[in-house]
Design a protein around this motif. Structure first.
Motif, PDB file in Angstrom:
ATOM      1  N   ALA A 212     -47.726  -3.517 -17.430  1.00 61.73           N
ATOM      2  CA  ALA A 212     -47.235  -4.734 -16.773  1.00 61.73           C
ATOM      3  C   ALA A 212     -46.601  -4.413 -15.423  1.00 61.73           C
ATOM      4  O   ALA A 212     -46.819  -5.125 -14.432  1.00 61.73           O
ATOM      5  CB  ALA A 212     -46.229  -5.443 -17.677  1.00 61.73           C
ATOM      6  N   ARG A 213     -45.825  -3.340 -15.361  1.00 61.17           N
ATOM      7  CA  ARG A 213     -45.184  -2.970 -14.094  1.00 61.17           C
ATOM      8  C   ARG A 213     -46.225  -2.623 -13.042  1.00 61.17           C
ATOM      9  O   ARG A 213     -46.101  -3.012 -11.871  1.00 61.17           O
ATOM     10  CB  ARG A 213     -44.227  -1.799 -14.315  1.00 61.17           C
ATOM     11  N   SER A 214     -47.262  -1.914 -13.443  1.00 60.32           N
ATOM     12  CA  SER A 214     -48.301  -1.518 -12.493  1.00 60.32           C
ATOM     13  C   SER A 214     -49.084  -2.722 -11.986  1.00 60.32           C
ATOM     14  O   SER A 214     -49.325  -2.866 -10.778  1.00 60.32           O
ATOM     15  CB  SER A 214     -49.251  -0.519 -13.158  1.00 60.32           C
ATOM     16  N   LEU A 215     -49.495  -3.602 -12.910  1.00 59.87           N
ATOM     17  CA  LEU A 215     -50.298  -4.755 -12.513  1.00 59.87           C
ATOM     18  C   LEU A 215     -49.512  -5.715 -11.637  1.00 59.87           C
ATOM     19  O   LEU A 215     -50.028  -6.208 -10.621  1.00 59.87           O
ATOM     20  CB  LEU A 215     -50.821  -5.483 -13.752  1.00 59.87           C
ATOM     21  N   ALA A 216     -48.274  -6.004 -12.011  1.00 59.70           N
ATOM     22  CA  ALA A 216     -47.468  -6.926 -11.213  1.00 59.70           C
ATOM     23  C   ALA A 216     -47.265  -6.393  -9.797  1.00 59.70           C
ATOM     24  O   ALA A 216     -47.357  -7.142  -8.815  1.00 59.70           O
ATOM     25  CB  ALA A 216     -46.117  -7.167 -11.894  1.00 59.70           C
ATOM     26  N   GLU A 217     -47.005  -5.097  -9.677  1.00 58.43           N
ATOM     27  CA  GLU A 217     -46.805  -4.502  -8.355  1.00 58.43           C
ATOM     28  C   GLU A 217     -48.085  -4.566  -7.529  1.00 58.43           C
ATOM     29  O   GLU A 217     -48.058  -4.933  -6.345  1.00 58.43           O
ATOM     30  CB  GLU A 217     -46.336  -3.057  -8.503  1.00 58.43           C
ATOM     31  N   GLN A 218     -49.213  -4.216  -8.153  1.00 56.77           N
ATOM     32  CA  GLN A 218     -50.473  -4.213  -7.406  1.00 56.77           C
ATOM     33  C   GLN A 218     -50.868  -5.616  -6.976  1.00 56.77           C
ATOM     34  O   GLN A 218     -51.259  -5.833  -5.817  1.00 56.77           O
ATOM     35  CB  GLN A 218     -51.583  -3.603  -8.266  1.00 56.77           C
ATOM     36  N   TRP A 219     -50.771  -6.586  -7.889  1.00 61.65           N
ATOM     37  CA  TRP A 219     -51.186  -7.943  -7.550  1.00 61.65           C
ATOM     38  C   TRP A 219     -50.233  -8.620  -6.566  1.00 61.65           C
ATOM     39  O   TRP A 219     -50.633  -9.544  -5.860  1.00 61.65           O
ATOM     40  CB  TRP A 219     -51.316  -8.768  -8.830  1.00 61.65           C
TER      41      TRP A 219
END
Length: 398
Positions: A212-219
């Motif tokens: 979740a942390r990775s996806l939220a940051e990337q998006w």
């Protein structure tokens, strides 16, 4: 000529969409009919815990970075590619060291599936987003995690399959009627199956929510094409509906956020109606309807719901970036379900009537959000009957 036209049109579109976002979201769509609720398909044998096509492949250990995790990820991909071929599939990858990886990078893979109106540009579509994590705990060894969160993943899969044909019919009907105006709101739908929600050792800001942390940051950092209605993929999430710890008998779902309490009430109203239509198999400990209700805050307004501290879960990195959250987690006054983080959280301890009813409820919620009245299989209407005139312009009529 086209580029010049779009240059004039796009600023108007952005202003229009921004204005719509200021309108009361609770009036954004109308309730679906009893006939549609009565026609919703049940998962039946697909949820058999031993050989069901949807649920059983998820009921295994699936710690991030292990073969079990890869097998479940492949199950998701195979399901969408074969059952829902019109959906776009993506994988978002990241790596991180964990407290048990001895300095090695562990891979985390988020599964994303989405479907948009076929004429709409990706940056112009706001999406209802249904979310669950698919990893299981590192300890105790052999932990399955049926409510946490194999069953929620299966519920979402069933719901998306149940509305897919109706999405096709609605969008074909809109195109036939010439209702593809780019100034109208474009509604899509997407699924996140997130990896690495569980802590490997002890829950902390760095040992949890890896995917979740990775996806939220990337998006949040990606930018859609210039003049899109939504600046980033993150901002195109209309509502982030997180399912967790679902599958035990007599769940209690609290409302955590005033700004999405209207959506909580929509879900509660659908539960009440499905029970009234005798479409639910599950029941409470006593006979009256109020004791069976899963949503105890349904009668309250957004100013009356208790002020809880937010439960740490996959929504946190998205909420911190301004995404609207509906957290559907079984967290009653006495805490999480008794099997939470115990070896007993396996297929045999699921209450299958409750699991099936949840799948029905999320199907109804998604169908209502996507305005599929008159298009759902088994509840189609004759042309012009029971379809709201101008239903594709509902946002302009608020």
């Amino acid at each position: 000529m086209y580029s010049a036209y779009r240059g004039l049109l796009a600023p108007l579109l952005s202003i229009y969409i921004a204005a719509l976002c200021l309108l009361a979201p609770g009036n954004a769509y109308q309730a679906i009919s009893d006939a549609t609720l009565e026609s919703l398909p049940r998962p039946n044998e697909d949820f058999d815990i031993h050989n069901g096509a949807i649920l059983s492949p998820i009921l295994r250990t699936r710690v991030s970075g292990t073969p079990g995790s890869t097998a479940v990820l492949n199950h998701f991909a195979d399901f969408f590619r074969t059952s829902l071929p019109n959906w776009k599939i993506e994988f978002q990858n990241s790596t991180s060291k964990t407290p048990v990886s001895n300095g090695k990078e562990v891979p985390f893979v988020n599964f994303i599936a989405s479907r948009d109106p076929p004429w709409a540009a990706a940056g112009d579509v706001g999406r209802l987003t249904l979310v669950a994590h698919y990893d299981s705990k590192y300890e105790p060894e052999g932990f399955i995690g049926a409510i946490d969160s194999a069953a929620p993943c299966a519920m979402i899969m069933h719901a998306m399959r149940s509305i897919d044909t109706a999405l096709t019919k609605k969008w074909e009907d809109m195109r036939a009627q010439g209702r593809t105006n780019p100034l109208d709101e474009q509604k899509g739908i997407q699924v996140f199956f997130l990896d690495g929600e569980e802590a490997f050792k002890t829950w902390s800001d760095t040992d949890s929510l890896y995917g979740a942390r990775s996806l939220a940051e990337q998006w949040d950092s990606e930018v859609n094409p210039a003049m899109s209605a939504y600046k980033t993929p993150l901002s195109s999430i209309s509502l982030f509906v997180l399912l967790d710890l679902l599958g035990s008998k007599n769940p209690t779902i609290q409302s955590f956020f005033p700004t999405t309490h209207w959506a909580y009430k929509k879900l509660a109203a659908l539960e009440h109606r499905l029970r009234g239509l005798k479409q639910f198999k599950s029941s409470g400990d006593s006979g009256d309807a109020s004791s069976r209700a899963w949503f105890p805050h349904a009668s309250k307004n957004e100013h009356e719901i208790p002020h809880f501290s937010s439960i740490q879960d996959d929504h946190i990195p998205f909420m911190k970036r301004g995404v609207e959250i509906l957290h559907v987690i079984d967290a009653g006054p006495h805490g999480f379900p008794a099997v939470w983080h115990r070896m007993e959280d396996d297929g045999e301890h699921l209450d299958m009537d409750t699991v099936e009813d949840w799948s029905l409820l999320f199907t109804a919620f998604a169908a209502e959000w996507m305005e599929l009245e008159g298009f759902m299989p088994g509840a189609e209407t004759t042309p012009g009957k029971n379809k709201r005139s101008g239903s594709y312009q509902a946002k302009t009529e608020l």
